[in-house]
Design a protein around this motif. Structure first.
Motif, PDB file in Angstrom:
ATOM      1  N   SER A 130     -63.182  26.760   4.256  1.00 15.28           N
ATOM      2  CA  SER A 130     -63.725  25.635   3.683  1.00 15.28           C
ATOM      3  C   SER A 130     -62.777  24.916   2.094  1.00 15.28           C
ATOM      4  O   SER A 130     -62.498  25.581   1.488  1.00 15.28           O
ATOM      5  CB  SER A 130     -65.392  26.290   2.819  1.00 15.28           C
ATOM      6  OG  SER A 130     -65.539  25.712   1.958  1.00 15.28           O
ATOM      7  N   PRO A 131     -63.244  23.698   2.033  1.00 11.79           N
ATOM      8  CA  PRO A 131     -62.519  22.991   1.112  1.00 11.79           C
ATOM      9  C   PRO A 131     -63.725  23.799  -0.783  1.00 11.79           C
ATOM     10  O   PRO A 131     -64.428  24.067  -0.828  1.00 11.79           O
ATOM     11  CB  PRO A 131     -62.957  21.352   0.918  1.00 11.79           C
ATOM     12  CG  PRO A 131     -63.770  21.344   1.723  1.00 11.79           C
ATOM     13  CD  PRO A 131     -63.505  22.489   2.786  1.00 11.79           C
ATOM     14  N   HIS A 132     -61.798  24.013  -1.208  1.00  9.58           N
ATOM     15  CA  HIS A 132     -62.596  24.460  -2.525  1.00  9.58           C
ATOM     16  C   HIS A 132     -62.224  24.231  -3.788  1.00  9.58           C
ATOM     17  O   HIS A 132     -61.083  24.977  -3.834  1.00  9.58           O
ATOM     18  CB  HIS A 132     -62.866  25.922  -2.355  1.00  9.58           C
ATOM     19  CG  HIS A 132     -63.408  27.103  -4.178  1.00  9.58           C
ATOM     20  ND1 HIS A 132     -62.152  27.672  -4.745  1.00  9.58           N
ATOM     21  CD2 HIS A 132     -64.598  27.584  -3.902  1.00  9.58           C
ATOM     22  CE1 HIS A 132     -63.520  28.244  -5.778  1.00  9.58           C
ATOM     23  NE2 HIS A 132     -64.604  28.003  -5.358  1.00  9.58           N
ATOM     24  N   GLY A 133     -62.177  23.051  -4.773  1.00 13.24           N
ATOM     25  CA  GLY A 133     -61.099  22.914  -5.839  1.00 13.24           C
ATOM     26  C   GLY A 133     -59.430  22.292  -5.040  1.00 13.24           C
ATOM     27  O   GLY A 133     -59.654  21.262  -4.035  1.00 13.24           O
ATOM     28  N   PHE A 134     -58.664  22.823  -5.514  1.00  8.99           N
ATOM     29  CA  PHE A 134     -57.561  21.916  -5.207  1.00  8.99           C
ATOM     30  C   PHE A 134     -56.834  23.480  -3.958  1.00  8.99           C
ATOM     31  O   PHE A 134     -55.882  23.343  -3.918  1.00  8.99           O
ATOM     32  CB  PHE A 134     -56.696  22.080  -6.297  1.00  8.99           C
ATOM     33  CG  PHE A 134     -56.215  21.227  -7.227  1.00  8.99           C
ATOM     34  CD1 PHE A 134     -58.202  20.873  -7.233  1.00  8.99           C
ATOM     35  CD2 PHE A 134     -55.490  21.022  -8.366  1.00  8.99           C
ATOM     36  CE1 PHE A 134     -58.227  20.158  -8.251  1.00  8.99           C
ATOM     37  CE2 PHE A 134     -56.172  20.454  -9.230  1.00  8.99           C
ATOM     38  CZ  PHE A 134     -57.377  19.695  -8.949  1.00  8.99           C
ATOM     39  N   GLU A 164     -72.166  29.097  -3.049  1.00 10.38           N
ATOM     40  CA  GLU A 164     -71.620  28.616  -3.871  1.00 10.38           C
ATOM     41  C   GLU A 164     -70.920  27.728  -3.944  1.00 10.38           C
ATOM     42  O   GLU A 164     -69.623  28.693  -4.221  1.00 10.38           O
ATOM     43  CB  GLU A 164     -72.223  28.819  -5.324  1.00 10.38           C
ATOM     44  CG  GLU A 164     -72.648  27.613  -6.306  1.00 10.38           C
ATOM     45  CD  GLU A 164     -73.320  27.920  -7.823  1.00 10.38           C
ATOM     46  OE1 GLU A 164     -72.974  27.155  -8.086  1.00 10.38           O
ATOM     47  OE2 GLU A 164     -73.378  28.578  -7.978  1.00 10.38           O
ATOM     48  N   GLU A 165     -70.135  26.514  -3.823  1.00  9.07           N
ATOM     49  CA  GLU A 165     -69.171  25.790  -4.066  1.00  9.07           C
ATOM     50  C   GLU A 165     -68.293  25.628  -5.198  1.00  9.07           C
ATOM     51  O   GLU A 165     -69.345  26.228  -6.198  1.00  9.07           O
ATOM     52  CB  GLU A 165     -69.266  25.140  -3.377  1.00  9.07           C
ATOM     53  CG  GLU A 165     -68.679  25.310  -1.910  1.00  9.07           C
ATOM     54  CD  GLU A 165     -68.450  25.936  -0.944  1.00  9.07           C
ATOM     55  OE1 GLU A 165     -67.147  26.724  -1.726  1.00  9.07           O
ATOM     56  OE2 GLU A 165     -68.226  26.231   0.384  1.00  9.07           O
ATOM     57  N   ALA A 166     -67.199  25.424  -5.607  1.00  6.72           N
ATOM     58  CA  ALA A 166     -66.403  25.144  -6.846  1.00  6.72           C
ATOM     59  C   ALA A 166     -67.324  23.533  -7.856  1.00  6.72           C
ATOM     60  O   ALA A 166     -67.161  23.806  -8.785  1.00  6.72           O
ATOM     61  CB  ALA A 166     -64.603  24.827  -6.357  1.00  6.72           C
ATOM     62  N   ASN A 167     -68.316  23.041  -6.491  1.00  3.58           N
ATOM     63  CA  ASN A 167     -68.207  21.471  -7.059  1.00  3.58           C
ATOM     64  C   ASN A 167     -66.925  20.970  -7.680  1.00  3.58           C
ATOM     65  O   ASN A 167     -67.590  20.202  -8.759  1.00  3.58           O
ATOM     66  CB  ASN A 167     -69.634  21.571  -8.120  1.00  3.58           C
ATOM     67  CG  ASN A 167     -70.476  20.352  -8.088  1.00  3.58           C
ATOM     68  OD1 ASN A 167     -70.454  19.818  -7.586  1.00  3.58           O
ATOM     69  ND2 ASN A 167     -70.756  20.297  -9.361  1.00  3.58           N
ATOM     70  N   ALA A 174     -75.231  28.797  15.731  1.00  2.00           N
ATOM     71  CA  ALA A 174     -75.323  28.627  14.456  1.00  2.00           C
ATOM     72  C   ALA A 174     -74.940  27.161  14.165  1.00  2.00           C
ATOM     73  O   ALA A 174     -73.887  26.353  14.645  1.00  2.00           O
ATOM     74  CB  ALA A 174     -75.161  28.746  13.188  1.00  2.00           C
ATOM     75  N   THR A 175     -75.442  26.427  13.072  1.00  2.00           N
ATOM     76  CA  THR A 175     -75.564  25.085  12.431  1.00  2.00           C
ATOM     77  C   THR A 175     -74.653  25.829  10.477  1.00  2.00           C
ATOM     78  O   THR A 175     -74.866  26.105  10.336  1.00  2.00           O
ATOM     79  CB  THR A 175     -76.165  23.691  12.561  1.00  2.00           C
ATOM     80  OG1 THR A 175     -75.280  23.036  11.499  1.00  2.00           O
ATOM     81  CG2 THR A 175     -77.249  24.699  11.685  1.00  2.00           C
ATOM     82  N   LEU A 176     -73.328  24.718  10.559  1.00  2.00           N
ATOM     83  CA  LEU A 176     -72.740  24.813   9.178  1.00  2.00           C
ATOM     84  C   LEU A 176     -73.030  23.354   8.091  1.00  2.00           C
ATOM     85  O   LEU A 176     -72.750  22.563   8.481  1.00  2.00           O
ATOM     86  CB  LEU A 176     -71.565  25.205   9.688  1.00  2.00           C
ATOM     87  CG  LEU A 176     -70.725  25.442   7.972  1.00  2.00           C
ATOM     88  CD1 LEU A 176     -71.167  26.547   7.374  1.00  2.00           C
ATOM     89  CD2 LEU A 176     -68.969  25.489   8.369  1.00  2.00           C
ATOM     90  N   LEU A 177     -73.992  23.723   7.074  1.00  2.00           N
ATOM     91  CA  LEU A 177     -74.110  22.999   6.122  1.00  2.00           C
ATOM     92  C   LEU A 177     -73.141  22.830   4.830  1.00  2.00           C
ATOM     93  O   LEU A 177     -73.200  23.906   4.570  1.00  2.00           O
ATOM     94  CB  LEU A 177     -75.652  22.276   5.732  1.00  2.00           C
ATOM     95  CG  LEU A 177     -76.676  22.634   7.100  1.00  2.00           C
ATOM     96  CD1 LEU A 177     -77.669  21.752   6.786  1.00  2.00           C
ATOM     97  CD2 LEU A 177     -76.019  21.263   8.224  1.00  2.00           C
ATOM     98  N   GLU A 188     -73.109  22.606  -5.760  1.00  2.00           N
ATOM     99  CA  GLU A 188     -72.833  22.656  -4.359  1.00  2.00           C
ATOM    100  C   GLU A 188     -72.467  24.303  -3.254  1.00  2.00           C
ATOM    101  O   GLU A 188     -72.054  24.486  -3.845  1.00  2.00           O
ATOM    102  CB  GLU A 188     -71.113  21.457  -4.049  1.00  2.00           C
ATOM    103  CG  GLU A 188     -70.734  20.950  -2.906  1.00  2.00           C
ATOM    104  CD  GLU A 188     -69.734  20.692  -3.132  1.00  2.00           C
ATOM    105  OE1 GLU A 188     -69.278  19.365  -2.627  1.00  2.00           O
ATOM    106  OE2 GLU A 188     -68.646  20.067  -4.350  1.00  2.00           O
ATOM    107  N   TRP A 189     -73.038  24.034  -1.844  1.00  2.00           N
ATOM    108  CA  TRP A 189     -73.812  25.136  -1.274  1.00  2.00           C
ATOM    109  C   TRP A 189     -72.928  25.136   0.282  1.00  2.00           C
ATOM    110  O   TRP A 189     -72.486  23.516   0.383  1.00  2.00           O
ATOM    111  CB  TRP A 189     -74.768  25.403  -0.901  1.00  2.00           C
ATOM    112  CG  TRP A 189     -75.365  25.676  -2.356  1.00  2.00           C
ATOM    113  CD1 TRP A 189     -76.794  24.819  -3.619  1.00  2.00           C
ATOM    114  CD2 TRP A 189     -76.093  27.476  -3.554  1.00  2.00           C
ATOM    115  NE1 TRP A 189     -76.034  25.104  -4.759  1.00  2.00           N
ATOM    116  CE2 TRP A 189     -76.646  27.298  -4.439  1.00  2.00           C
ATOM    117  CE3 TRP A 189     -74.964  28.655  -2.557  1.00  2.00           C
ATOM    118  CZ2 TRP A 189     -76.607  28.232  -5.345  1.00  2.00           C
ATOM    119  CZ3 TRP A 189     -75.622  29.536  -3.566  1.00  2.00           C
ATOM    120  CH2 TRP A 189     -76.257  29.323  -4.777  1.00  2.00           C
ATOM    121  N   THR A 190     -72.157  25.702   0.786  1.00  2.00           N
ATOM    122  CA  THR A 190     -72.245  25.722   2.082  1.00  2.00           C
ATOM    123  C   THR A 190     -72.804  27.034   2.255  1.00  2.00           C
ATOM    124  O   THR A 190     -72.958  28.140   2.453  1.00  2.00           O
ATOM    125  CB  THR A 190     -70.442  26.462   2.074  1.00  2.00           C
ATOM    126  OG1 THR A 190     -69.868  25.600   2.385  1.00  2.00           O
ATOM    127  CG2 THR A 190     -70.573  27.120   3.587  1.00  2.00           C
TER     128      THR A 190
END
Length: 379
Positions: free
Chosen positions: A309-313, A286-289, A244-247, A257-259
């Motif tokens: 996955s980076p998520h905010g702080f 959905e990410e924190a954006n 798979a690929t992760l975007l 913003e989405w993963t």
């Protein structure tokens, strides 16, 4: 055994990931921001920079570079390495993918050649077996070169085009040659049309009996909530087993913003005239954006069962289900949400990058203010 950290202000930091001890700072590794680091073996590693160069380093002798590679004309953002051929592959914002022959390196550099070019290139990756090259663009396109041959340079129009479409249901087929311009608005976006000309995309789609070497597929991956809106693919990673690929995607207005995870669907179309679509959206969240305009680099765990996955702080550890099952064991019929397994917060600024250790139960993360954190999560 070594954690390397690429820094905005020309530096590369080296740490012992077990003791967290600082080993060394390469204070002038480059003349501009350091963007990416790739180990070629257990001692050699390469760095790339906004100064348009790539540098090779030896852990046994860090006082000087092995050599500096010149060939790009803009910021260099990605480094890949084919362990079979010992070819280094780099990409930059000049739109070029360049091949470097590390078998013939000298202090003056390595022989190199331009392999591929496309406009608005963001990220480039090789699958683990080096059979495919994936390239993402700031206009939301994903290019896939199938049956990859790095020894053959590609000029525009010289490669077979596999008819491409959006990675969604068969009722939503769109030719990438007619997608039209996409307006985009964040610092990492640019106004543009497609990555290739319509004339180029009108070439024969594929030969009878399968895809030829370096055949090109152009996709506009489905992103939840973005069906009628442009998006930018800012981060691109591949499953360690090549499944798979992760975007990481952001909307053209930077308000979402989405993963997303896309399964590779192998095999050629039934008929040469059929549209090809090698990817299928399986999971997303959905990410924190937080930290708009900054690219957040995410990653798979070494076994491919989790995503960091980076998520905010902080960072979020995500799974395909609540039990951290293998992707192939929990493929849904339709796109399903990624499951949040654990959240880890230790930064006082926006986290931009995260990486699993390939050998230890350990995760590293780095934030905008320069802090690096190491975690040994317990579940």
């Amino acid at each position: 055994s070594v954690l390397t950290v690429a820094c905005e202000q020309t530096e590369v930091l080296l740490f012992d990931p077990i003791s967290s001890k600082h080993i060394k700072t390469l204070s002038e590794a480059h003349e501009d921001c350091v963007n990416n680091i790739r180990f070629l073996d257990n001692r050699l590693f390469a760095t790339c920079s906004d100064d348009t160069t790539i540098a090779l380093w030896d852990l046994r002798k860090l006082n000087t570079k092995v050599c500096t590679l010149h060939g790009h004309t803009s910021w260099v953002k990605n480094i890949e390495y084919d362990t079979n051929t010992r070819l280094l592959v780099t990409s930059g914002f000049d739109g070029n993918v360049i091949i470097w022959d590390t078998n013939r390196c000298t202090e003056e550099g390595c022989p190199h050649k331009k392999f591929f070019h496309t406009r608005f290139l963001m990220r480039m990756r090789l699958t683990p077996d080096c059979s495919k090259m994936l390239i993402s663009t700031s206009s939301g396109y994903l290019l896939i070169l199938h049956d990859l041959d790095l020894n053959k340079s590609l000029e525009v129009g010289s490669y077979p085009i596999l008819r491409a479409r959006r990675t969604t249901s068969s009722s939503d087929i769109t030719s990438s040659g007619s997608s039209g311009p996409r307006a985009v608005g964040s610092p990492c976006h640019q106004n543009n049309s497609g990555p290739l000309s319509e004339k180029t995309l009108s070439r024969p789609s594929q030969r009878e009996g399968g895809s030829p070497r370096n055949s090109l597929e152009v996709l506009t991956p489905e992103v939840p909530g973005e069906r009628d809106r442009g998006n930018c693919i800012t981060s691109l990673q591949l499953h360690p087993k090549g499944w798979a690929t992760l975007l990481r995607c952001s909307s053209n207005t930077d308000d979402q913003e989405w993963t997303c995870v896309y399964e590779f669907q192998e095999g050629a179309p039934v008929r040469p005239v059929s549209p090809r679509c090698s990817l299928r959206l399986t999971h997303c969240i959905e990410e924190a954006n937080v930290g708009r305009g900054y690219i957040k680099e995410l990653c798979f765990s070494p076994d491919g069962r989790m995503i960091s996955s980076p998520h905010g702080f902080g960072i979020r550890l995500l799974g395909f289900d609540a039990h951290c099952s293998e992707l192939v064991d929990c493929l849904p019929r339709e796109a399903s949400p990624l499951r949040e397994i654990r959240s880890l917060y230790s930064h006082n600024d926006v986290v931009l990058t995260t990486k699993f250790s390939p050998t230890h139960c350990q995760i590293a993360s780095g934030c905008l203010s320069g802090r690096v954190s190491l975690y040994q999560p317990k579940f």
